[in-house]
Design a protein around this motif. Structure first.
Motif, PDB file in Angstrom:
ATOM      1  N   LEU A 158      10.308   6.750   8.972  1.00  0.00           N
ATOM      2  CA  LEU A 158       9.294   6.076   9.795  1.00  0.00           C
ATOM      3  C   LEU A 158       9.848   4.848  10.518  1.00  0.00           C
ATOM      4  CD1 LEU A 158       6.282   6.550   7.377  1.00  0.00           C
ATOM      5  CD2 LEU A 158       6.560   7.572   9.637  1.00  0.00           C
ATOM      6  N   ARG A 160       8.088   2.075   2.818  1.00  0.00           N
ATOM      7  CA  ARG A 160       7.862   3.498   3.106  1.00  0.00           C
ATOM      8  C   ARG A 160       9.184   4.152   3.462  1.00  0.00           C
ATOM      9  NH1 ARG A 160       4.408   2.577   8.691  1.00  0.00           N
ATOM     10  NH2 ARG A 160       6.053   1.594   9.894  1.00  0.00           N
ATOM     11  N   TYR A 203      -1.621   8.114  15.049  1.00  0.00           N
ATOM     12  CA  TYR A 203      -1.128   7.422  13.850  1.00  0.00           C
ATOM     13  C   TYR A 203      -0.563   6.038  14.201  1.00  0.00           C
ATOM     14  CZ  TYR A 203       2.663   6.120  10.661  1.00  0.00           C
ATOM     15  OH  TYR A 203       3.516   5.406   9.879  1.00  0.00           O
ATOM     16  N   ASP A 220      -4.902   8.156   5.086  1.00  0.00           N
ATOM     17  CA  ASP A 220      -4.786   8.177   6.554  1.00  0.00           C
ATOM     18  C   ASP A 220      -5.460   9.440   7.095  1.00  0.00           C
ATOM     19  OD1 ASP A 220      -3.494   5.789   6.307  1.00  0.00           O
ATOM     20  OD2 ASP A 220      -1.533   6.495   7.005  1.00  0.00           O
ATOM     21  N   ARG A 271       0.831  -1.208   0.000  1.00  0.00           N
ATOM     22  CA  ARG A 271       0.000   0.000   0.000  1.00  0.00           C
ATOM     23  C   ARG A 271       0.858   1.248   0.000  1.00  0.00           C
ATOM     24  NH1 ARG A 271       2.317   2.659   4.001  1.00  0.00           N
ATOM     25  NH2 ARG A 271       1.836   2.105   6.124  1.00  0.00           N
ATOM     26  N   ALA A 274       0.189   5.070   1.732  1.00  0.00           N
ATOM     27  CA  ALA A 274      -0.755   5.571   2.741  1.00  0.00           C
ATOM     28  C   ALA A 274      -0.532   7.045   3.063  1.00  0.00           C
ATOM     29  CB  ALA A 274      -0.635   4.721   4.008  1.00  0.00           C
ATOM     30  N   PRO A 275      -0.859   7.922   2.134  1.00  0.00           N
ATOM     31  CA  PRO A 275      -0.652   9.342   2.426  1.00  0.00           C
ATOM     32  C   PRO A 275      -1.712   9.893   3.388  1.00  0.00           C
ATOM     33  CG  PRO A 275      -1.720   9.088   0.292  1.00  0.00           C
ATOM     34  CD  PRO A 275      -1.425   7.692   0.795  1.00  0.00           C
ATOM     35  N   SER A 276      -1.327  10.928   4.105  1.00  0.00           N
ATOM     36  CA  SER A 276      -2.304  11.675   4.903  1.00  0.00           C
ATOM     37  C   SER A 276      -2.837  12.794   4.011  1.00  0.00           C
ATOM     38  CB  SER A 276      -1.619  12.279   6.133  1.00  0.00           C
ATOM     39  OG  SER A 276      -1.002  11.262   6.875  1.00  0.00           O
ATOM     40  N   ASP A 299      -1.875  -1.947   9.118  1.00  0.00           N
ATOM     41  CA  ASP A 299      -0.770  -2.501   8.327  1.00  0.00           C
ATOM     42  C   ASP A 299      -0.530  -3.979   8.603  1.00  0.00           C
ATOM     43  OD1 ASP A 299      -0.270  -0.123   7.063  1.00  0.00           O
ATOM     44  OD2 ASP A 299       1.447   0.438   8.309  1.00  0.00           O
TER      45      ASP A 299
HETATM   46  N1  GLU Z   1       0.023   8.693   6.588  1.00  0.00           N
HETATM   47  C1  GLU Z   1       1.348   8.568   7.101  1.00  0.00           C
HETATM   48  C2  GLU Z   1       2.231   9.556   6.402  1.00  0.00           C
HETATM   49  O1  GLU Z   1       1.841  10.086   5.377  1.00  0.00           O
HETATM   50  C3  GLU Z   1       1.717   7.130   6.960  1.00  0.00           C
HETATM   51  C4  GLU Z   1       2.883   6.729   6.281  1.00  0.00           C
HETATM   52  C5  GLU Z   1       3.096   5.222   6.286  1.00  0.00           C
HETATM   53  O2  GLU Z   1       2.891   4.563   7.321  1.00  0.00           O
HETATM   54  O3  GLU Z   1       3.431   4.744   5.218  1.00  0.00           O
HETATM   55  O4  GLU Z   1       3.297   9.871   6.887  1.00  0.00           O
END
Ligand code: GLU
Length: 289
Positions: free
Chosen positions: A202, A198, A180, A52, A16, A18-20, A188
């Protein structure tokens, strides 16, 4: 997640991005999107888009459309419906209930002024009897001797974090929003996703998320953290420090730069348009260390 049916074959690759929804994508976010896309496609896997959206105060109107337009312009077409973390509140609540009954949560009254230098509870709230009606955040306890390391597919062996590196952290905020770390740990985990690719920024969060997965008896996915794009001063590109939005009119150039950053072979001139470029990059993809 609610709207992500588990794959019958739990070994099938499911990845995936997963943007905010806090603004349009910039070059740094395209690196994470592209790396997760190529890794999934190289393994004949699924690649989904998860928004997200659990932090409404930070949401920027129009950003979901801007994100999907940019992904589409760059040929990064996701499988199935878009997933939204805001649809998963019942899952987060039941996880919090389980963590409460197993004694892992404590109420914390800390404000910025009373947090310690790591952003952890600085006044031993866990030892105080804080009434539920007093505004508080919920923090998770850590049992340092139970923390585990893991092998990152890009960054190699990651030892278990030390007692000073990983301390209590927030899973539900004082304003009632889910953190988060909680949402990502749950969403996940397998079988929702099998492979998370990612940005390396992170990596520390991964230790937190894996701790929550351990406590909730969720099966962790495999993780790969790729190098993030930095500006000339070495700061990670981010919306907060003013990274410009991607220009959707030059997707080839943007993809080429991302591929170079990810240390992938440059597509030849016969693969100069987006679909051919992505086909080439998928075929030649390898996770770099
Ligand atoms: N939404 C978070 C971000 O944009 C999640 C990133 C992730 O876990 O891949 O930083």
């Amino acid at each position: 997640m609610n709207d992500s049916p588990a794959d019958a074959n739990s070994n099938a690759y499911r990845g995936r991005f997963a943007p905010s929804p806090t603004g349009p994508l910039h070059a740094g976010s395209l690196v994470a999107a592209l790396a997760s896309f190529l890794d999934a496609r190289h393994h004949n896997g699924q690649w989904q888009l998860r928004i997200d959206d659990i932090d409404p105060p930070r949401a920027v109107a129009g950003s979901i459309d801007a994100i999907t337009e940019t992904l589409t312009a760059h040929g990064l077409i996701w499988d199935g419906p878009i997933l939204y973390q805001s649809h998963s509140s019942p899952l987060y609540d039941s996880a919090l209930d389980r963590l409460t009954s197993s004694g892992w949560l404590f109420r914390c009254l800390c404000t910025r002024a009373t947090l310690d230098s790591n952003g952890c509870c600085g006044q031993r709230c866990r030892d105080h009897n804080i009434r539920p009606e007093t505004p508080h955040s919920l923090r998770i306890r850590i049992a340092p001797e139970r923390l585990e390391g893991f092998r990152d597919r890009s960054m190699g062996e990651q030892p278990a974090p030390t007692e000073t590196a990983l301390k209590d952290f927030i899973v539900k905020r004082r304003d009632g929003l889910y953190a988060y770390q909680l949402a990502a740990a749950i969403d996940d985990a397998k079988p929702n996703f099998t492979h998370i690719v990612r940005g390396a920024d992170l990596l520390e969060s991964t230790h937190r998320q894996r701790w929550l997965q351990q406590l909730l008896a969720l099966e962790p996915p495999s993780y790969a953290h790729v190098a993030v794009l930095a500006d000339e001063a070495g700061n990670k590109l981010s919306k907060q420090n003013g990274a410009p939005p991607l220009d959707n009119h030059q997707p080839e150039q943007n993809l080429r730069q991302c591929l170079q950053h990810l240390a992938q072979p440059a597509p030849p001139s016969s693969a100069s348009r987006v679909p051919e470029m992505l086909d080439y990059a998928t075929e030649h993809w390898s996770m770099r260390r």
